[in-house]
Scaffold this active site. Structure first.
Site, PDB file in Angstrom:
ATOM      1  N   HIS A  27       0.838  -1.206   0.000  1.00  0.00           N
ATOM      2  CA  HIS A  27       0.000   0.000   0.000  1.00  0.00           C
ATOM      3  C   HIS A  27       0.875   1.258   0.000  1.00  0.00           C
ATOM      4  CE1 HIS A  27      -3.487   2.528   1.373  1.00  0.00           C
ATOM      5  NE2 HIS A  27      -2.489   3.248   1.889  1.00  0.00           N
ATOM      6  N   GLU A  28       1.823   1.321   0.923  1.00  0.00           N
ATOM      7  CA  GLU A  28       2.638   2.546   1.051  1.00  0.00           C
ATOM      8  C   GLU A  28       3.493   2.780  -0.193  1.00  0.00           C
ATOM      9  OE1 GLU A  28       1.969   4.679   3.221  1.00  0.00           O
ATOM     10  OE2 GLU A  28       0.704   3.387   4.449  1.00  0.00           O
TER      11      GLU A  28
END
Lengths: 89, 437
Positions: free
Chosen positions: B125-126
């Protein structure tokens, strides 16, 4: 019994501001967020999250607000971007 | 999906892990490194990006610097202890921190272990942010802002379609085969190239495009303004914020239009049932939210619009509901028709006495690109890179000032005009022929 509800409300407003659903308050004018504005922001948050759009801090909404998450805002407006750039500088 | 409008202008990107979990040491450095490597691989598998683990001497100069930090950690975005916020990353750009990714060290970072927070899932995600993606409201999407638990084994993980399309909109599709699996920790990863392509991040072409105006259609849909141009659209929220400088693909959002759709003529939201109507050429489509209803497209002739010289209307220029009277107005070729849409599903045809000449809307352009109702119920006429506001209920204002769409709506510093192609480029790239040659 009213204290926790108030706390929930202010936490909710803080959460909505932090993740981009409410515009940041202008410290010079100190204007309050409008009731309609908060309700709209809650609806927008609910729509983004796929929850039923009630415009209220109902239990599903509060549960999601307490779910661990990424710290970046969901709605990135131009103001946020500029603010971030300034902060980074 | 949503993108930030920011991207890396190079395809070789270096990364380094600056430190490792220190509060709860459930994962060791030899476990963290391959997890990070696989999380990056999820993105490089579908694009032409290549990720290289930086050597220890280059560690501090890597593009994506990964660290585990607690509370205040000198970036203006403090963590909040266990739970709450888990991690964040900086979008690509010229800033020194661009791409840097921070994980809250107060979390219990684990892998395939529900007793903690799955590092692989959060890292994928990051890194989406570090590559230029915003949060997505789609399901399934790794870019949803909330932690959704483990996403399974690192070796078999594949990005959901929404995320794949998002990253490919920034960096294109992968041409070669998927990135080889990093079976072992970082020692088996390819070394970074000796020299990295450096230089400032170039502005995305779409930013200029947005500032050139010339929108095919503008529509107020569910309280947001959509600007359509070619196969893309931009979206402006009630607050006036542009959702992204990067436009979205019409066909990825509005489901059911032909895959070849590369332009729409006009769009509006019907008052009686909030259905959204798209006009393209001699046909129209009716949408419930973002999905087309069965039975569409239908021919434009359903609307019964006949010009003053007796021709059938084959194309619509603009469509909107005038807040003043709640009626629907459709513009085509310098004429307009008024409709009193009711509860009935079948169209009844235009009101009597129409069409009329668009010059009745004094002060507004006679062939608008599109019209919307906005603000205090005022009618906004858009043409090229300008707009005109006709106050609520008024068609006959003494003076209407022309304003800039680029500056007021598209967050541009100033309007840009399409640069004419230089003669050298024309001669150098293409054959140049005339009738006598």
């Amino acid at each position: 019994h009213s204290a926790p509800v108030k706390d929930q409300y202010s936490r909710g407003v803080d959460w909505l501001s932090r993740y981009g659903y409410l515009p940041p308050l202008d410290p010079r004018t100190g204007q309050l967020q409008s009731k309609d504005g908060i309700e709209r922001a809650i609806r927008e948050m609910q729509r983004f999250a796929g929850l039923k759009e009630t415009g209220k801090l109902d239990s599903d909404t509060l549960t999601l607000m307490n779910t661990p998450r990424c710290s970046l805002p969901d709605i990135i407006g131009i103001e946020d971007k500029l603010k971030k750039r300034r902060r980074k500088r | 999906y949503a993108t930030t409008g920011l991207r890396w202008t190079k395809s070789d990107i270096t990364w380094s892990v600056q430190n490792y979990p220190s509060v709860h040491k459930r994962l060791t450095p030899t476990q963290v490194d391959p997890i990070i490597s696989y999380a990056l691989k999820a993105w490089s598998d579908v694009t032409n990006l290549n990720f290289y683990g930086a050597s220890s001497s280059e560690k501090d100069r890597a593009d994506i610097r990964i660290s585990f930090a607690r509370s205040l950690h000198d970036d203006g975005y403090p963590f909040d202890g266990k739970g709450g916020t888990l991690a964040h990353a900086f979008f690509p750009g010229e800033s020194d921190v661009a791409g840097d990714t921070h994980f809250d060290d107060d979390e219990i970072w684990t892998y395939l272990d529900e007793s903690g927070t799955d590092l692989f899932a959060v890292a994928v995600h990051e890194f989406g942010h570090a590559l230029g993606l915003s949060h997505s409201s789609s399901s399934p999407s790794i870019m949803k802002p909330y932690y959704q638990g483990s996403v399974g084994d690192v070796g078999s993980y594949i990005l959901p379609d929404d995320d794949r399309e998002a990253i490919q909109s920034l960096y294109g599709r992968k041409i070669s085969s998927p990135t080889p699996s990093p079976n072992k920790p970082t020692s088996h990863l390819p070394k970074p190239p000796a020299t990295y392509p450096k230089g400032p991040v170039k502005p995305d072409p779409s930013i200029q495009n947005r500032c050139e105006g010339g929108f095919d259609a503008v529509a107020n849909l569910r309280g947001e303004v959509f600007f359509f141009k070619g196969p893309y659209f931009w979206r402006i929220q009630r607050t006036g914020s542009l959702v992204s400088f990067q436009p979205a693909h019409i066909k990825n959002f509005w489901m059911g239009l032909p895959p070849t759709t590369n332009k729409v003529d006009a769009v509006y939201e019907r008052k009686v049932d909030n259905a959204i109507i798209f006009f393209i050429g001699s046909q129209y489509w009716v949408f419930k939210n973002t999905e087309v209803l069965p039975g569409y497209p239908r021919p434009l002739s359903d609307w019964g619009m006949i010009t003053q010289d007796g021709r059938k209307v084959m194309r619509v220029d603009a469509a909107f509901i005038w807040a003043h009277n709640g009626k629907t107005y459709i513009f085509s070729g310098g004429e307009f028709w008024r409709f009193s849409e009711g509860r009935e599903t079948e169209l009844r045809g235009p009101d009597t006495g129409y069409p009329r000449n668009t010059n009745l809307w004094k002060g507004a352009p006679s062939n608008p690109d599109d019209v919307i109702t906005w603000g205090q119920g005022d009618a906004y006429f858009f043409k090229d890179n300008s707009y005109w506001v006709l106050k609520n209920g008024e068609m006959d204002q003494t003076s209407v000032t022309k304003k800039s769409t680029a500056v007021d709506w598209m967050m541009c510093q100033q309007e840009t005009t399409k640069a004419p192609e230089s003669p050298r480029r024309r001669e150098g790239v293409n054959c140049y022929c005339d009738n006598s040659a």
